[in-house]
Scaffold this motif. Structure first.
Motif, PDB file in Angstrom:
ATOM      1  N   ASP A   1     105.597  49.847  49.964  1.00  0.00           N
ATOM      2  CA  ASP A   1     105.821  48.848  48.917  1.00  0.00           C
ATOM      3  C   ASP A   1     105.075  47.557  49.241  1.00  0.00           C
ATOM      4  O   ASP A   1     104.534  46.895  48.348  1.00  0.00           O
ATOM      5  CB  ASP A   1     107.317  48.564  48.758  1.00  0.00           C
ATOM      6  CG  ASP A   1     108.047  49.673  48.008  1.00  0.00           C
ATOM      7  OD1 ASP A   1     107.363  50.525  47.406  1.00  0.00           O
ATOM      8  OD2 ASP A   1     109.296  49.685  48.017  1.00  0.00           O
ATOM      9  N   GLY A   2     105.043  47.193  50.534  1.00  0.00           N
ATOM     10  CA  GLY A   2     104.310  45.999  50.931  1.00  0.00           C
ATOM     11  C   GLY A   2     102.824  46.131  50.691  1.00  0.00           C
ATOM     12  O   GLY A   2     102.166  45.182  50.235  1.00  0.00           O
ATOM     13  N   VAL A   3     102.279  47.306  50.975  1.00  0.00           N
ATOM     14  CA  VAL A   3     100.851  47.555  50.715  1.00  0.00           C
ATOM     15  C   VAL A   3     100.563  47.457  49.216  1.00  0.00           C
ATOM     16  O   VAL A   3      99.608  46.794  48.788  1.00  0.00           O
ATOM     17  CB  VAL A   3     100.433  48.942  51.253  1.00  0.00           C
ATOM     18  CG1 VAL A   3      99.035  49.312  50.770  1.00  0.00           C
ATOM     19  CG2 VAL A   3     100.480  48.961  52.772  1.00  0.00           C
ATOM     20  N   ALA A   4     101.391  48.123  48.411  1.00  0.00           N
ATOM     21  CA  ALA A   4     101.192  48.106  46.954  1.00  0.00           C
ATOM     22  C   ALA A   4     101.309  46.690  46.396  1.00  0.00           C
ATOM     23  O   ALA A   4     100.543  46.286  45.515  1.00  0.00           O
ATOM     24  CB  ALA A   4     102.202  49.034  46.275  1.00  0.00           C
TER      25      ALA A   4
ATOM     26  N   GLY B   1     103.545  37.986  52.816  1.00  0.00           N
ATOM     27  CA  GLY B   1     102.296  38.518  52.288  1.00  0.00           C
ATOM     28  C   GLY B   1     101.319  37.405  51.966  1.00  0.00           C
ATOM     29  O   GLY B   1     101.485  36.256  52.386  1.00  0.00           O
ATOM     30  N   PRO B   2     100.257  37.727  51.219  1.00  0.00           N
ATOM     31  CA  PRO B   2      99.261  36.713  50.867  1.00  0.00           C
ATOM     32  C   PRO B   2      99.861  35.623  49.995  1.00  0.00           C
ATOM     33  O   PRO B   2     100.575  35.905  49.038  1.00  0.00           O
ATOM     34  CB  PRO B   2      98.178  37.506  50.131  1.00  0.00           C
ATOM     35  CG  PRO B   2      98.836  38.774  49.699  1.00  0.00           C
ATOM     36  CD  PRO B   2      99.918  39.058  50.684  1.00  0.00           C
TER      37      PRO B   2
ATOM     38  N   THR C   1     102.109  35.281  42.096  1.00  0.00           N
ATOM     39  CA  THR C   1     103.448  35.739  42.475  1.00  0.00           C
ATOM     40  C   THR C   1     104.070  34.884  43.565  1.00  0.00           C
ATOM     41  O   THR C   1     105.088  35.264  44.144  1.00  0.00           O
ATOM     42  CB  THR C   1     103.391  37.195  42.949  1.00  0.00           C
ATOM     43  OG1 THR C   1     102.436  37.289  44.010  1.00  0.00           O
ATOM     44  CG2 THR C   1     102.982  38.127  41.827  1.00  0.00           C
ATOM     45  N   MET C   2     103.458  33.740  43.865  1.00  0.00           N
ATOM     46  CA  MET C   2     103.957  32.857  44.912  1.00  0.00           C
ATOM     47  C   MET C   2     104.234  31.466  44.347  1.00  0.00           C
ATOM     48  O   MET C   2     103.403  30.908  43.635  1.00  0.00           O
ATOM     49  CB  MET C   2     102.934  32.732  46.055  1.00  0.00           C
ATOM     50  CG  MET C   2     102.695  34.010  46.805  1.00  0.00           C
ATOM     51  SD  MET C   2     104.123  34.477  47.822  1.00  0.00           S
ATOM     52  CE  MET C   2     103.625  36.149  48.268  1.00  0.00           C
ATOM     53  N   GLN C   3     105.379  30.934  44.673  1.00  0.00           N
ATOM     54  CA  GLN C   3     105.677  29.542  44.346  1.00  0.00           C
ATOM     55  C   GLN C   3     105.576  28.735  45.629  1.00  0.00           C
ATOM     56  O   GLN C   3     106.232  29.033  46.626  1.00  0.00           O
ATOM     57  CB  GLN C   3     107.072  29.401  43.754  1.00  0.00           C
ATOM     58  CG  GLN C   3     107.467  27.954  43.443  1.00  0.00           C
ATOM     59  CD  GLN C   3     108.869  27.855  42.868  1.00  0.00           C
ATOM     60  OE1 GLN C   3     109.265  28.668  42.044  1.00  0.00           O
ATOM     61  NE2 GLN C   3     109.625  26.861  43.324  1.00  0.00           N
ATOM     62  N   VAL C   4     104.730  27.711  45.606  1.00  0.00           N
ATOM     63  CA  VAL C   4     104.545  26.863  46.781  1.00  0.00           C
ATOM     64  C   VAL C   4     105.032  25.452  46.459  1.00  0.00           C
ATOM     65  O   VAL C   4     104.611  24.855  45.463  1.00  0.00           O
ATOM     66  CB  VAL C   4     103.068  26.834  47.218  1.00  0.00           C
ATOM     67  CG1 VAL C   4     102.863  25.819  48.345  1.00  0.00           C
ATOM     68  CG2 VAL C   4     102.627  28.216  47.676  1.00  0.00           C
TER      69      VAL C   4
ATOM     70  N   THR D   1     108.062  30.528  48.123  1.00  0.00           N
ATOM     71  CA  THR D   1     109.030  31.460  47.539  1.00  0.00           C
ATOM     72  C   THR D   1     108.280  32.661  46.981  1.00  0.00           C
ATOM     73  O   THR D   1     107.515  32.527  46.029  1.00  0.00           O
ATOM     74  CB  THR D   1     109.832  30.793  46.407  1.00  0.00           C
ATOM     75  OG1 THR D   1     110.445  29.603  46.899  1.00  0.00           O
ATOM     76  CG2 THR D   1     110.910  31.733  45.883  1.00  0.00           C
ATOM     77  N   PRO D   2     108.443  33.849  47.583  1.00  0.00           N
ATOM     78  CA  PRO D   2     107.758  35.047  47.082  1.00  0.00           C
ATOM     79  C   PRO D   2     108.446  35.585  45.828  1.00  0.00           C
ATOM     80  O   PRO D   2     109.458  36.282  45.916  1.00  0.00           O
ATOM     81  CB  PRO D   2     107.856  36.026  48.254  1.00  0.00           C
ATOM     82  CG  PRO D   2     109.068  35.588  49.021  1.00  0.00           C
ATOM     83  CD  PRO D   2     109.222  34.121  48.802  1.00  0.00           C
ATOM     84  N   LEU D   3     107.919  35.259  44.673  1.00  0.00           N
ATOM     85  CA  LEU D   3     108.556  35.610  43.400  1.00  0.00           C
ATOM     86  C   LEU D   3     108.570  37.114  43.151  1.00  0.00           C
ATOM     87  O   LEU D   3     109.321  37.595  42.303  1.00  0.00           O
ATOM     88  CB  LEU D   3     107.843  34.890  42.251  1.00  0.00           C
ATOM     89  CG  LEU D   3     107.791  33.346  42.353  1.00  0.00           C
ATOM     90  CD1 LEU D   3     107.005  32.769  41.195  1.00  0.00           C
ATOM     91  CD2 LEU D   3     109.206  32.773  42.389  1.00  0.00           C
ATOM     92  N   TRP D   4     107.729  37.851  43.869  1.00  0.00           N
ATOM     93  CA  TRP D   4     107.666  39.297  43.656  1.00  0.00           C
ATOM     94  C   TRP D   4     108.877  40.023  44.248  1.00  0.00           C
ATOM     95  O   TRP D   4     109.138  41.184  43.924  1.00  0.00           O
ATOM     96  CB  TRP D   4     106.381  39.878  44.255  1.00  0.00           C
ATOM     97  CG  TRP D   4     106.190  39.616  45.716  1.00  0.00           C
ATOM     98  CD1 TRP D   4     105.542  38.557  46.275  1.00  0.00           C
ATOM     99  CD2 TRP D   4     106.648  40.423  46.808  1.00  0.00           C
ATOM    100  NE1 TRP D   4     105.562  38.642  47.657  1.00  0.00           N
ATOM    101  CE2 TRP D   4     106.233  39.779  48.004  1.00  0.00           C
ATOM    102  CE3 TRP D   4     107.365  41.614  46.902  1.00  0.00           C
ATOM    103  CZ2 TRP D   4     106.514  40.298  49.270  1.00  0.00           C
ATOM    104  CZ3 TRP D   4     107.643  42.134  48.165  1.00  0.00           C
ATOM    105  CH2 TRP D   4     107.213  41.481  49.317  1.00  0.00           C
ATOM    106  N   LYS D   5     109.644  39.346  45.118  1.00  0.00           N
ATOM    107  CA  LYS D   5     110.803  39.987  45.734  1.00  0.00           C
ATOM    108  C   LYS D   5     112.017  39.905  44.817  1.00  0.00           C
ATOM    109  O   LYS D   5     112.128  39.000  43.995  1.00  0.00           O
ATOM    110  CB  LYS D   5     111.142  39.302  47.067  1.00  0.00           C
ATOM    111  CG  LYS D   5     110.166  39.571  48.187  1.00  0.00           C
ATOM    112  CD  LYS D   5     110.717  39.046  49.505  1.00  0.00           C
ATOM    113  CE  LYS D   5     109.830  39.432  50.669  1.00  0.00           C
ATOM    114  NZ  LYS D   5     110.395  39.012  51.966  1.00  0.00           N
ATOM    115  N   ASP D   6     112.919  40.843  44.975  1.00  0.00           N
ATOM    116  CA  ASP D   6     114.209  40.751  44.295  1.00  0.00           C
ATOM    117  C   ASP D   6     115.007  39.617  44.937  1.00  0.00           C
ATOM    118  O   ASP D   6     115.080  39.507  46.167  1.00  0.00           O
ATOM    119  CB  ASP D   6     114.990  42.068  44.430  1.00  0.00           C
ATOM    120  CG  ASP D   6     114.306  43.220  43.711  1.00  0.00           C
ATOM    121  OD1 ASP D   6     113.614  42.964  42.713  1.00  0.00           O
ATOM    122  OD2 ASP D   6     114.455  44.374  44.169  1.00  0.00           O
ATOM    123  N   ASN D   7     115.607  38.789  44.094  1.00  0.00           N
ATOM    124  CA  ASN D   7     116.376  37.638  44.575  1.00  0.00           C
ATOM    125  C   ASN D   7     115.587  36.825  45.601  1.00  0.00           C
ATOM    126  O   ASN D   7     115.997  36.673  46.771  1.00  0.00           O
ATOM    127  CB  ASN D   7     117.700  38.095  45.200  1.00  0.00           C
ATOM    128  CG  ASN D   7     118.544  38.893  44.224  1.00  0.00           C
ATOM    129  OD1 ASN D   7     118.709  38.500  43.073  1.00  0.00           O
ATOM    130  ND2 ASN D   7     119.078  40.018  44.690  1.00  0.00           N
TER     131      ASN D   7
END
Length: 487
Positions: free
Chosen positions: A171-174, A302-303, A325-328, A349-355
């Motif tokens: 999932d991390g790779v994808a 991640g990136p 997908t990242m909030q800085v 804040t990694p927005l791609w993650k759940d919660n």
């Protein structure tokens, strides 16, 4: 971003079966097909079955040959054991310490000097005649089973060693592929130790997609790297900043106006594993390839951002705009939001993650009015001397700009006799101490100069090819310290 319920080994196996005779890896002048790799891994699987390794028992692999390390990992996966890679350049004492902290009590290596110890067992030679009766079988390996034991520096509050499942890794790779819009890798040169998570991820990702890998040893000459990147069947590479600097020195004096970049066919040259001086980034864009980029990423996140193409010329000091997908956020020490252009703590804040939850990066920096992120350094990279703050990253950049300097690192310790910090500087250069000291006095502001300095042609490095800060900090405090007074 689902991994379809498969384990990593099964995905590699499925791709390999589509074209078993396709060349997968080139190592030390020899090419190995996909079926060669699978057969060697199966042989190791038979070897590990006789080693009394329990299912889900983590096993450490310390390999100078990255291909052999990958084959050992696949063999261990086939019997349900996660793999921890350790850097073969570490002394035995450090390796034993890592094994203890990771709670791993069995290790294998292809390095004879290591296997003389009681704790590390020898991996059989790749050309060993013992052959497996059965091919690799991953059908009984659950996707939620542990695949790897990954190590981190701990800067994002992750544990020093943590287990990662097959599903989580895939999932991390994808996720990274979608964030960077790079759904398929390119044939690549891979440089570095499998103990560095980014290198390991690159190897696995290439094998999942069935892409060709040209692997270089841990120690090589710049000319060998140049020859590898000159091959037209290679389109990508990730390099630490120090190796990009080596390439720039190799091509010093190149007539870019008439000859163009040295590697125009390289579509992706990512600077990874630490900050790159803006001057080196611009020179790499002009001299090496316009496919160069500066990637800012965090373990467990991640990136975060990327600076590429014409942005390099317009914002060379930046690490790019935060990815979609990242909030800085830039925050003060008491958590207040900073206005554009104001320096503070970088919170991602990694927005791609759940919660998703905010992550304290430990870095300090700012966002400009155009939304580009700039990094001023680590929060620990600010020293205080005579009530004056000293940005150690700026000291490093000043010294890296001097002719003849390959790399350097600065750090500080508290002077027990005063409230001041003592600033240490370790420099990798062929210059003598008097030559370097004179150059620093001419080029570096007096308030920023070090108190103590060490000059070496080669400094110790860790798995990510960064200068090994921990080792230098330890030696700095020894009674017989290799650091001299800066004069």
């Amino acid at each position: 971003m689902s991994s379809s319920g498969l384990n990593i080994g099964q995905k590699i196996l499925d791709v390999a079966r589509t074209q078993p005779d396709a060349v997968a890896v080139e190592w030390e002048g020899q090419t190995y097909t996909r079926s060669d790799v699978l057969a060697a891994a199966a042989n190791l699987g038979a070897f590990f079955q006789q080693a009394d390794i329990n299912p889900n028992q983590a096993v450490a692999v310390i390999s100078a040959n990255p291909l052999r390390g990958i084959e050992a990992m696949m063999a261990l996966w086939s019997q349900g054991s996660p793999t921890l890679f350790l850097d073969p350049r570490q002394p035995l004492k450090d390796i034993c310490g890592s094994l203890e902290r990771a709670e791993v009590d069995i290790a294998f290596s292809d390095i004879k000097s290591l296997t003389r110890s009681e704790i590390i067992h020898a991996l059989p030679d790749r050309n060993s005649r013992s052959a497996a009766e059965n091919p690799l079988d991953f059908s009984k390996v659950p996707s939620d089973g542990d695949a790897l034991v990954l190590s981190t520096s701990g800067t994002t509050d992750l544990p020093r060693f943590r287990r990662v499942t097959h599903e989580a890794f895939l999932d991390g790779v994808a996720t990274s592929e979608q964030i960077l819009n790079q759904l398929s890798p390119r044939p690549a040169v891979i440089v570095g130790s499998l103990a560095f998570g980014a290198i390991l991820m690159h190897w696995i990702r290439m094998m999942i997609h069935g892409k060709f890998i040209l692997a270089l040893p841990l120690f090589f000459r710049t000319k060998e790297l140049h020859e590898s990147l000159s091959r037209t069947d290679i389109a990508a590479v990730g390099l630490p900043p120090v190796l990009i600097r080596d390439l720039l020195q190799f091509h010093e004096g190149r007539d870019v106006q008439n000859s163009g970049p040295a590697y125009p066919h390289i579509e992706r040259m990512a600077s990874v594993g630490g900050p790159i001086p803006s001057s080196d980034l611009v020179k790499a864009y002009q001299t090496l390839t316009q496919g160069v980029s500066n990637l800012y990423s965090l373990a467990g996140v991640g990136p975060v951002s990327r600076l590429a193409r014409d942005e390099i010329l317009h914002k060379p000091n930046s690490v790019g705009k935060p990815l979609a997908t990242m909030q800085v956020d830039i925050r003060t020490s008491d958590g207040q939001q900073c206005a554009p252009g104001h320096t503070g703590n970088i919170v991602v804040t990694p927005l791609w993650k759940d919660n998703p939850a905010p992550v304290e990066t430990g870095d300090i920096g700012w966002l400009d009015e155009d939304g580009y992120l700039f990094i001023a350094g680590r929060s620990q990279q600010v020293a205080t001397r005579q009530s004056v703050n000293i940005n150690l990253l700026e000291l490093e950049n000043d010294v890296k700009a001097l002719d003849g300097v390959r790399d350097c690192i600065a750090f500080a310790t508290v002077d027990p006799k005063s409230a001041d910090d003592v600033v240490f500087l370790a420099v990798e250069t062929a210059l003598t101490l008097p030559e370097l000291s004179q150059a620093i006095r001419k080029s570096v502001a007096s308030y920023r100069r070090p108190d103590k300095i060490m000059v070496k042609e080669m400094l110790p490095r860790n798995a990510s090819n960064k200068i090994a800060l921990g080792k230098l900090q330890t030696t700095a405090l020894q009674k017989e310290s290799p650091f001299d007074e800066f004069r």
